[in-house]
Write a protein that holds these residues in place. Structure first.
Motif, PDB file in Angstrom:
ATOM      1  N   TYR A  89       0.886  -1.488  -0.005  1.00  0.00           N
ATOM      2  CA  TYR A  89       0.101   0.096   0.151  1.00  0.00           C
ATOM      3  C   TYR A  89       0.799   1.398   0.132  1.00  0.00           C
ATOM      4  O   TYR A  89       0.464   2.476  -0.646  1.00  0.00           O
ATOM      5  N   SER A  92       1.734   1.830  -3.714  1.00  0.00           N
ATOM      6  CA  SER A  92       0.340   2.452  -4.261  1.00  0.00           C
ATOM      7  C   SER A  92       0.347   3.726  -3.972  1.00  0.00           C
ATOM      8  O   SER A  92       0.292   4.754  -4.968  1.00  0.00           O
ATOM      9  N   GLY A 243       7.750   2.728  -5.600  1.00  0.00           N
ATOM     10  CA  GLY A 243       6.506   3.272  -5.977  1.00  0.00           C
ATOM     11  C   GLY A 243       6.968   4.303  -6.893  1.00  0.00           C
ATOM     12  O   GLY A 243       6.212   4.554  -7.946  1.00  0.00           O
ATOM     13  N   ARG A 256      -3.488   0.737  -7.089  1.00  0.00           N
ATOM     14  CA  ARG A 256      -3.524  -0.816  -6.669  1.00  0.00           C
ATOM     15  C   ARG A 256      -2.616  -1.487  -7.337  1.00  0.00           C
ATOM     16  O   ARG A 256      -2.315  -2.826  -7.195  1.00  0.00           O
TER      17      ARG A 256
END
Length: 337
Positions: A89, A92, A243, A256
């Motif tokens: 997470y 993302s 990321g 996602r």
């Protein structure tokens, strides 16, 4: 106080722990990697394909770069006897923070990268404080933080958002030196920095000590909480870097991409395959790099053979189970001696 604790504390409460970790042999995962590549090359060649062409090599290294950045950070927290299930997470979230801040402008590149890394570090700090100050189990604490981030992402985004700056896309996303992508060189730099920190700094020595035996480390004067918090911050920073890299590849933020890529479980798998003990205190980032390359190589071989995705995951699971079994048997033999 136990005999082991007394030896660790020493006379007058002065720590007698060694200043540097002992030298370890090259992890056996690299032998497995060489065998996998040799067998894969032969099978693909018989099937009429080519495993070591430039496009396959570039794709393999791109996969390794994204997973490797996360796995190196995961190694740090696992070495300390902790865990981080929020990394998917964080990945993302960092893609969205970076892409929305850049909004397609090269002039906003550095502020966007800085903001994405700051947000990632804040999540790592929260994880570390929950584990150390509130004494919440790392599995529960980081899973809870991950679910909080999931709620924010699911509620705020239906799909891709923002736009990555052209400069970042061209450099980190696609630029390479020969067959080696710039992103893989970034992974090597991060791995080298973490290796140096573990092998040559007080933080690395203390992290391994905390993972090996927290009570002995505490009696030796190690500030266990500070060490674990630092490890969690570094882990989230590595996830934030992953990321930013994925945002450069995708050209936008993706709410996602971390969970769909299974970066939480895949990173733990790479760490375990690389020889780091889940209980902490043993292992290192070099073995993790080998584990990442092994998983990426299996992906490349299966893609060349057009193997079913379900069967691919079955093979991955079997490899992880086998690796854990081998390391467990080694530990049992050493304990018996």
């Amino acid at each position: 106080m136990s005999e082991r604790s007394e030896r660790a504390v020493g006379l007058g409460g002065v720590s007698l722990l060694p200043l540097r970790p002992t030298r370890r042999p090259v992890p056996g995962v690299f032998v497995a990697l060489a065998i996998t590549l040799a067998v894969g090359w032969l099978v693909v060649m018989i099937d009429g394909g080519s495993l070591f062409n430039q496009s396959t090599t570039v794709s393999l290294l791109h996969v390794a770069a994204g997973l490797g950045l996360v796995a190196v950070g995961q190694t740090l927290v696992i070495l300390g006897g902790s865990l981080d299930l929020s990394v998917a997470y964080v990945i993302s979230l960092s893609t969205l923070v970076a892409a929305e801040t850049m909004n397609g402008r090269d002039g906003a590149l550095l502020p966007a990268v800085g903001l994405a890394l700051t947000v990632s570090a804040a999540v790592g700090l929260l994880n570390g404080l929950l584990v150390t100050r509130l004494r919440i189990n790392a599995f529960i604490a980081t899973l809870g933080v991950g679910l909080l981030l999931k709620g924010y992402l699911d509620n705020g985004y239906d799909g891709p958002a923002g736009s990555t700056s052209p400069g970042l896309v061209q450099s980190l996303g696609y630029q390479r030196i020969g067959p080696v992508p710039l992103s893989f060189l970034l992974l090597l730099a991060v791995t080298g920095a973490c290796w140096f920190a573990l092998a040559r700094t007080r933080f690395g020595h203390h992290l391994v000590a905390v993972g090996g035996d927290p009570e002995v480390a505490r009696l030796s004067g190690v500030r266990n909480d500070r060490v674990l918090v630092t490890a969690h911050v570094l882990c989230s920073l590595c996830a934030g870097l992953a990321g930013i890299y994925l945002a450069s590849r995708l050209g936008s933020g993706a709410p996602r991409v971390g969970t769909e890529g299974l970066y939480d479980l895949e990173s733990i798998a790479a760490v375990v395959i690389g020889g780091t003990a889940l209980a902490g205190g043993k292992g290192g980032v070099v073995g993790t790099l080998g584990g990442v390359l092994l998983l990426a190589s299996i992906d490349a071989i299966f893609n060349q053979l057009e193997v079913d995705a379900f069967f691919k995951q079955v093979i991955r699971g079997a490899i992880i189970i086998a690796a854990v079994a081998v390391y467990a048997r080694r530990a049992m033999r050493k304990a018996a001696v």
